[in-house]
Design a protein around this motif. Structure first.
Motif, PDB file in Angstrom:
ATOM      1  N   VAL A 104      33.192  37.431  52.202  1.00  0.00           N
ATOM      2  CA  VAL A 104      32.466  37.025  51.005  1.00  0.00           C
ATOM      3  C   VAL A 104      31.010  37.437  51.218  1.00  0.00           C
ATOM      4  O   VAL A 104      30.405  37.101  52.233  1.00  0.00           O
ATOM      5  CB  VAL A 104      32.567  35.502  50.770  1.00  0.00           C
ATOM      6  CG1 VAL A 104      31.770  35.102  49.544  1.00  0.00           C
ATOM      7  CG2 VAL A 104      34.023  35.078  50.632  1.00  0.00           C
ATOM      8  N   GLY A 127      26.413  36.442  46.322  1.00  0.00           N
ATOM      9  CA  GLY A 127      26.891  36.228  44.956  1.00  0.00           C
ATOM     10  C   GLY A 127      28.363  35.863  44.897  1.00  0.00           C
ATOM     11  O   GLY A 127      28.951  35.826  43.822  1.00  0.00           O
ATOM     12  N   LYS A 145      30.863  37.589  46.008  1.00  0.00           N
ATOM     13  CA  LYS A 145      31.707  38.773  45.791  1.00  0.00           C
ATOM     14  C   LYS A 145      32.603  39.020  46.989  1.00  0.00           C
ATOM     15  O   LYS A 145      32.200  38.828  48.133  1.00  0.00           O
ATOM     16  CB  LYS A 145      30.832  39.995  45.531  1.00  0.00           C
ATOM     17  CG  LYS A 145      30.003  39.859  44.283  1.00  0.00           C
ATOM     18  CD  LYS A 145      29.042  41.005  44.145  1.00  0.00           C
ATOM     19  CE  LYS A 145      28.134  40.750  42.956  1.00  0.00           C
ATOM     20  NZ  LYS A 145      26.982  41.619  42.969  1.00  0.00           N
ATOM     21  N   ILE A 146      33.823  39.454  46.689  1.00  0.00           N
ATOM     22  CA  ILE A 146      34.796  39.790  47.725  1.00  0.00           C
ATOM     23  C   ILE A 146      35.267  41.210  47.467  1.00  0.00           C
ATOM     24  O   ILE A 146      35.664  41.540  46.348  1.00  0.00           O
ATOM     25  CB  ILE A 146      36.008  38.844  47.691  1.00  0.00           C
ATOM     26  CG1 ILE A 146      35.574  37.393  47.889  1.00  0.00           C
ATOM     27  CG2 ILE A 146      37.043  39.254  48.731  1.00  0.00           C
ATOM     28  CD1 ILE A 146      36.674  36.386  47.651  1.00  0.00           C
ATOM     29  N   VAL A 147      35.237  42.035  48.487  1.00  0.00           N
ATOM     30  CA  VAL A 147      35.766  43.388  48.359  1.00  0.00           C
ATOM     31  C   VAL A 147      37.218  43.352  48.808  1.00  0.00           C
ATOM     32  O   VAL A 147      37.530  42.972  49.933  1.00  0.00           O
ATOM     33  CB  VAL A 147      34.958  44.391  49.216  1.00  0.00           C
ATOM     34  CG1 VAL A 147      35.585  45.777  49.135  1.00  0.00           C
ATOM     35  CG2 VAL A 147      33.516  44.421  48.767  1.00  0.00           C
TER      36      VAL A 147
END
Length: 76
Positions: A7, A10, A12-14
């Motif tokens: 994580v 913001g 966000k997870i790739v």
């Protein structure tokens, strides 16, 4: 197979490329995240499947029923 992601700023997870290929996730696709007892379930949002779920959820629900509920909310 198990995949790992981090994580970042913001929240966000790739999603790892191998997993995206395995699930058929492409740029611009929607995915669904659901909380489960074991963690998070991630699945590709198939528009046809989403529409079918919506229709099942609304089956038997009529405009009259909707209006009756809204009138009750409004105190009529």
């Amino acid at each position: 197979m198990t995949y790992h992601a981090k994580v970042i700023t913001g929240g966000k997870i790739v999603i790892p490329a191998d997993l995206r290929r395995e699930l058929g996730i492409k740029d611009g696709d929607s995915i669904v995240l659901e909380a489960s007892a074991d963690g998070i379930l991630l699945r590709r949002e198939d528009p046809d499947a989403a529409l079918a779920r919506l229709r099942r959820g609304l089956s038997g629900y009529s405009v009259d029923q909707f209006l009756h509920e809204r009138r009750a909310d409004w105190g009529e």
